[in-house]
Design an enzyme around this catalytic site. Structure first.
Site, PDB file in Angstrom:
ATOM      1  N   TYR A 161     -45.492 116.046  -1.461  1.00 53.84           N
ATOM      2  CA  TYR A 161     -44.426 116.995  -1.116  1.00 53.84           C
ATOM      3  C   TYR A 161     -43.090 116.268  -0.973  1.00 53.84           C
ATOM      4  O   TYR A 161     -42.061 116.736  -1.472  1.00 53.84           O
ATOM      5  CB  TYR A 161     -44.776 117.721   0.177  1.00 53.84           C
ATOM      6  CG  TYR A 161     -43.824 118.845   0.520  1.00 53.84           C
ATOM      7  CD1 TYR A 161     -43.816 120.012  -0.225  1.00 53.84           C
ATOM      8  CD2 TYR A 161     -42.939 118.723   1.593  1.00 53.84           C
ATOM      9  CE1 TYR A 161     -42.943 121.047   0.090  1.00 53.84           C
ATOM     10  CE2 TYR A 161     -42.062 119.743   1.914  1.00 53.84           C
ATOM     11  CZ  TYR A 161     -42.066 120.914   1.145  1.00 53.84           C
ATOM     12  OH  TYR A 161     -41.188 121.927   1.459  1.00 53.84           O
ATOM     13  N   SER A 194     -35.473 120.176   0.778  1.00 57.73           N
ATOM     14  CA  SER A 194     -36.049 120.037   2.120  1.00 57.73           C
ATOM     15  C   SER A 194     -35.632 118.709   2.725  1.00 57.73           C
ATOM     16  O   SER A 194     -35.349 117.736   1.995  1.00 57.73           O
ATOM     17  CB  SER A 194     -37.577 120.098   2.057  1.00 57.73           C
ATOM     18  OG  SER A 194     -38.165 119.781   3.300  1.00 57.73           O
TER      19      SER A 194
END
Length: 276
Positions: free
Chosen positions: A181, A168
């Site tokens: 995250y 990501s």
């Protein structure tokens, strides 16, 4: 008048079915692959794309109902078995060796593995949540390593194959909104780079995919605006084209490469004052 093709009856928990996928032959060299995290979003879109291009796939996810629906859709549309379902939680590391062995036997070989599984539990700007952070590390990092480590060894010995990991843009810089995250995706990006550096010399390609915002369930957890959000099908097309060209790193949508280049070069003294 010809009859419409009927759905294929599968047992998602075992991956078995009344029909077996057609074997690869010299005249029909089918690519055989695994997608971990395939029940919806980018995973499901990529499964549809790859099977349309002739791949035979093992599709893994936690949701049995979604897997069954997706496999029936693919196999009905292609008129043959190109998708097999296996219910699996990426955090159940101890089950990986036996499941990988079974899948390779069911497919008759293995050419590509895509680790798509991922979870996101944003704590909020003023909160801390170790339990959520732990789950993100377990699935997003350790789950990936549990699958990709034995696959890397297999492909290295075969001197062929391709690994695709879905990281990501969130892993490119530590931001205040979701430290756990960010950490999980930064770790995955580094792990994939290390595998690439090991495996390239053995003829194995490792592709790191860094999506920005994609219109999936996970994007609903995002805090604030979601600019340049794309459909899962667009991300799947970008991934497929990168696989064909054996690229090493891509951003999807491509504009994120330039956005993150700017963000990566913002001085820390400025970046730490930002609220995203």
């Amino acid at each position: 008048m010809s009859e419409s093709p009927k759905p294929f009856d599968k047992n998602p928990s075992s991956g078995t079915s009344q029909d077996k996928p057609a074997p690869a032959t010299p005249l029909n060299p089918r690519q055989r692959g695994i997608i971990i995290g395939a029940s919806d979003g980018i995973g499901a879109a990529l499964a549809r794309k790859l099977t349309k291009e002739g791949y035979t796939l093992a599709l893994l996810a936690r949701r049995q109902d979604k897997l069954t629906t997706l496999c029936n859709e693919i196999n009905t549309s292609t008129g043959e078995v190109r998708a097999l379902a296996y219910v699996h939680d990426a955090a159940e590391y101890d089950k990986v060796p036996a499941l990988l062995h079974k899948i390779v036997a069911d497919l008759g070989g293995l050419d590509v593995v895509v680790f798509m599984a991922g979870v996101n539990f944003p704590p909020g700007l003023n909160n801390y949540n170790f339990e959520g952070d732990r789950k993100m590390i377990e699935v997003n990092v350790i789950g990936a390593m549990a699958w990709l480590s034995p696959v890397a060894e297999m492909f290295q010995n075969a001197k062929a194959g391709q690994i695709v990991g879905i990281s990501s843009v969130a892993g490119d810089r530590g931001r205040i909104g979701n430290p756990g995250y960010n950490t999980s995706k930064a770790a995955l990006t580094t792990y994939l780079e290390a595998l690439r550096n090991r495996l390239t010399r053995h003829g194995v390609n490792v592709l790191t995919v860094k999506p920005g915002f994609v219109k999936t369930e996970m994007v609903k957890a995002a805090q604030g605006a979601t600019p340049f959000a794309i459909e899962p099908e667009k991300a799947a097309e970008d991934i497929y084209q990168a696989m064909r060209k054996r690229k090493q790193v891509i951003y999807t949508a491509s504009i994120w490469r330039w956005i993150m280049l700017i963000i990566q070069h913002v001085p820390s003294v400025i970046f730490r004052r930002m609220s995203f």
